[in-house]
Motif scaffolding. Structure first.
Motif, mmCIF file in Angstrom:
data_model
loop_
_atom_site.group_PDB
_atom_site.id
_atom_site.type_symbol
_atom_site.label_atom_id
_atom_site.label_comp_id
_atom_site.label_asym_id
_atom_site.label_seq_id
_atom_site.Cartn_x
_atom_site.Cartn_y
_atom_site.Cartn_z
ATOM 1 N N ALA A 203 -19.728 -13.798 22.595
ATOM 2 C CA ALA A 203 -20.422 -12.831 21.738
ATOM 3 C C ALA A 203 -20.906 -13.494 20.448
ATOM 4 C CB ALA A 203 -19.502 -11.658 21.428
ATOM 5 N N PRO A 204 -22.024 -14.239 20.489
ATOM 6 C CA PRO A 204 -22.567 -14.820 19.259
ATOM 7 C C PRO A 204 -23.267 -13.759 18.408
ATOM 8 C CG PRO A 204 -23.988 -15.334 21.106
ATOM 9 C CD PRO A 204 -22.796 -14.611 21.670
ATOM 10 N N SER A 205 -23.282 -13.980 17.095
ATOM 11 C CA SER A 205 -23.957 -13.048 16.201
ATOM 12 C C SER A 205 -24.418 -13.771 14.946
ATOM 13 C CB SER A 205 -23.040 -11.878 15.840
ATOM 14 O OG SER A 205 -21.908 -12.334 15.140
ATOM 15 N N ILE B 49 -15.020 2.129 28.278
ATOM 16 C CA ILE B 49 -14.747 0.872 28.979
ATOM 17 C C ILE B 49 -13.578 0.117 28.358
ATOM 18 C CG2 ILE B 49 -17.086 0.614 29.824
ATOM 19 C CD1 ILE B 49 -17.546 -1.435 27.561
ATOM 20 N N TYR B 50 -13.178 0.509 27.154
ATOM 21 C CA TYR B 50 -12.066 -0.154 26.479
ATOM 22 C C TYR B 50 -10.778 0.613 26.752
ATOM 23 C CZ TYR B 50 -15.976 -2.293 24.063
ATOM 24 O OH TYR B 50 -17.136 -2.956 23.786
ATOM 25 N N GLY B 51 -9.662 -0.069 26.693
ATOM 26 C CA GLY B 51 -8.377 0.572 26.941
ATOM 27 C C GLY B 51 -7.977 1.541 25.837
ATOM 28 N N SER B 52 -8.501 1.334 24.627
ATOM 29 C CA SER B 52 -8.128 2.154 23.487
ATOM 30 C C SER B 52 -9.316 2.252 22.533
ATOM 31 C CB SER B 52 -6.938 1.510 22.765
ATOM 32 O OG SER B 52 -6.679 2.145 21.545
ATOM 33 N N ALA B 53 -9.344 3.320 21.741
ATOM 34 C CA ALA B 53 -10.400 3.461 20.748
ATOM 35 C C ALA B 53 -10.184 2.509 19.571
ATOM 36 C CB ALA B 53 -10.464 4.893 20.244
ATOM 37 N N PHE B 54 -8.940 2.125 19.304
ATOM 38 C CA PHE B 54 -8.620 1.203 18.213
ATOM 39 C C PHE B 54 -8.534 -0.218 18.744
ATOM 40 C CE2 PHE B 54 -5.570 -1.284 15.757
ATOM 41 C CZ PHE B 54 -6.183 -1.232 14.510
ATOM 42 N N MET B 55 -9.163 -1.156 18.030
ATOM 43 C CA MET B 55 -9.135 -2.556 18.431
ATOM 44 C C MET B 55 -8.971 -3.451 17.213
ATOM 45 S SD MET B 55 -12.143 -2.902 21.202
ATOM 46 C CE MET B 55 -13.106 -1.464 20.831
ATOM 47 N N PRO B 56 -8.020 -4.366 17.253
ATOM 48 C CA PRO B 56 -7.943 -5.366 16.186
ATOM 49 C C PRO B 56 -9.072 -6.386 16.349
ATOM 50 C CG PRO B 56 -6.258 -5.756 17.844
ATOM 51 C CD PRO B 56 -6.968 -4.501 18.232
ATOM 52 N N PHE B 57 -9.428 -7.073 15.260
ATOM 53 C CA PHE B 57 -10.471 -8.084 15.360
ATOM 54 C C PHE B 57 -10.190 -9.213 14.371
ATOM 55 C CE2 PHE B 57 -12.192 -5.285 12.062
ATOM 56 C CZ PHE B 57 -12.541 -6.192 11.082
ATOM 57 N N ILE B 58 -10.767 -10.361 14.692
ATOM 58 C CA ILE B 58 -10.886 -11.494 13.770
ATOM 59 C C ILE B 58 -12.354 -11.862 13.769
ATOM 60 C CG2 ILE B 58 -10.281 -13.891 13.286
ATOM 61 C CD1 ILE B 58 -7.632 -13.384 14.766
ATOM 62 N N ARG B 59 -12.971 -11.814 12.607
ATOM 63 C CA ARG B 59 -14.408 -12.064 12.473
ATOM 64 C C ARG B 59 -14.598 -13.290 11.591
ATOM 65 N NH1 ARG B 59 -16.062 -7.105 10.167
ATOM 66 N NH2 ARG B 59 -16.120 -6.237 12.247
ATOM 67 N N VAL B 60 -15.379 -14.276 12.064
ATOM 68 C CA VAL B 60 -15.632 -15.501 11.315
ATOM 69 C C VAL B 60 -17.132 -15.758 11.292
ATOM 70 C CG1 VAL B 60 -15.194 -17.979 11.154
ATOM 71 C CG2 VAL B 60 -13.407 -16.460 12.035
ATOM 72 N N TYR B 61 -17.671 -15.991 10.084
ATOM 73 C CA TYR B 61 -19.078 -16.378 9.928
ATOM 74 C C TYR B 61 -19.140 -17.654 9.092
ATOM 75 C CZ TYR B 61 -20.736 -11.990 11.832
ATOM 76 O OH TYR B 61 -21.017 -10.953 12.674
ATOM 77 N N PHE B 62 -19.984 -18.581 9.542
ATOM 78 C CA PHE B 62 -20.131 -19.862 8.861
ATOM 79 C C PHE B 62 -21.446 -19.920 8.123
ATOM 80 C CE2 PHE B 62 -17.561 -20.498 12.651
ATOM 81 C CZ PHE B 62 -16.454 -21.059 12.108
ATOM 82 N N ASN C 119 -28.982 -17.502 3.058
ATOM 83 C CA ASN C 119 -28.296 -16.207 3.121
ATOM 84 C C ASN C 119 -27.910 -15.806 4.542
ATOM 85 O OD1 ASN C 119 -28.468 -15.865 0.349
ATOM 86 N ND2 ASN C 119 -30.453 -14.872 0.477
ATOM 87 N N VAL C 120 -28.235 -16.633 5.527
ATOM 88 C CA VAL C 120 -27.912 -16.334 6.927
ATOM 89 C C VAL C 120 -26.611 -17.040 7.304
ATOM 90 C CG1 VAL C 120 -28.667 -16.606 9.323
ATOM 91 C CG2 VAL C 120 -30.321 -16.001 7.562
ATOM 92 N N GLN C 121 -25.739 -16.300 7.997
ATOM 93 C CA GLN C 121 -24.495 -16.882 8.513
ATOM 94 C C GLN C 121 -24.413 -16.591 10.003
ATOM 95 O OE1 GLN C 121 -21.848 -14.910 5.504
ATOM 96 N NE2 GLN C 121 -20.854 -16.914 5.623
ATOM 97 N N PHE C 122 -23.866 -17.553 10.748
ATOM 98 C CA PHE C 122 -23.698 -17.414 12.185
ATOM 99 C C PHE C 122 -22.212 -17.348 12.514
ATOM 100 C CE2 PHE C 122 -27.741 -19.554 11.569
ATOM 101 C CZ PHE C 122 -28.582 -18.782 12.334
ATOM 102 N N GLY C 123 -21.895 -16.628 13.561
ATOM 103 C CA GLY C 123 -20.504 -16.511 13.976
ATOM 104 C C GLY C 123 -20.433 -15.869 15.343
ATOM 105 N N GLY C 124 -19.325 -15.199 15.592
ATOM 106 C CA GLY C 124 -19.172 -14.521 16.860
ATOM 107 C C GLY C 124 -17.800 -14.736 17.436
ATOM 108 N N GLY C 125 -17.697 -14.487 18.725
ATOM 109 C CA GLY C 125 -16.405 -14.595 19.372
ATOM 110 C C GLY C 125 -16.499 -15.204 20.752
ATOM 111 N N ILE C 126 -15.431 -15.871 21.139
ATOM 112 C CA ILE C 126 -15.275 -16.429 22.481
ATOM 113 C C ILE C 126 -13.900 -15.994 22.958
ATOM 114 C CG2 ILE C 126 -15.052 -18.532 23.844
ATOM 115 C CD1 ILE C 126 -16.816 -19.925 21.803
#
Length: 180
Positions: free
Chosen positions: A64-66, A167-180, A43-50
């Motif tokens: 940013a691993p998660s 610290i971010y330029g905007s309150a809205f941010m797009p994302f792509i989230r992937v977990y394996f 039930n555990v999945q790993f992912g994150g961002g580079i």
């Protein structure tokens, strides 16, 4: 002399009883079903961002691993760590690091709603001035939604704790989230 003998019998019996009960408890623990132990990791999945960004005198590197735990097909909770290095030549260099907690809710398989609490330590060193360097904590609470296909989700999130010192330029941010 019999007085000492009377006291030693219950102590010996108590010691043997304790050893016997302890060995029974450890025996029960060692005989646990391996299928139940492996179910957690299924039930555990790993992912994150580079991230890497380079421009005219600008550098942006992030990692940013998660990991998340899927309680069922609708709900998952997880945690992550993050490190980011930003540099604008002749202006500043910054290190950001910290952690986050995330909750994911999938009302239907194609839609993913999220809430993420992020706490980052921000260290900013302004070029040519030691007095204007800054060290502070930045908290973000992101509410998001996205389209999910398989293990990937694409969407947007909004920081509800945005203020002028964000610290971010905007309150809205797009994302792509992937977990394996």
């Amino acid at each position: 002399m019999t007085k000492n003998c009377i006291y030693s019998i219950p102590e010996s019996f108590l010691a043997l009883l304790t050893v016997f009960i302890s060995s029974c408890l450890f025996a029960q623990q060692n005989n646990s079903d391996p299928k139940i132990q492996n179910q957690f990791w299924k039930n555990v999945q790993f992912g994150g961002g580079i991230g890497l960004g380079f421009g005219s005198g600008f550098t942006d590197i992030s990692l940013a691993p998660s990991a998340i735990y899927n309680f069922n097909e609708y709900l998952a909770l997880g945690a992550g760590v993050q490190y980011k290095y930003l540099k604008q030549r002749d202006f500043y260099a910054s290190h950001l690091y910290g952690g986050s907690a995330i909750g994911l809710f999938n009302p239907i398989p194609e839609i993913q709603l999220s809430a993420e609490l992020e706490q980052l330590r921000v260290n900013v060193n302004l070029e040519g001035s030691n007095t204007n360097s800054q060290d502070y904590w930045n908290t973000g609470l992101f509410i998001g939604a996205g389209y999910r296909s398989g293990s990937a989700t694409i969407g947007g999130r909004y920081n509800v704790l945005t203020d002028k010192n964000n610290i971010y330029g905007s309150a809205f941010m797009p994302f792509i989230r992937v977990y394996f």
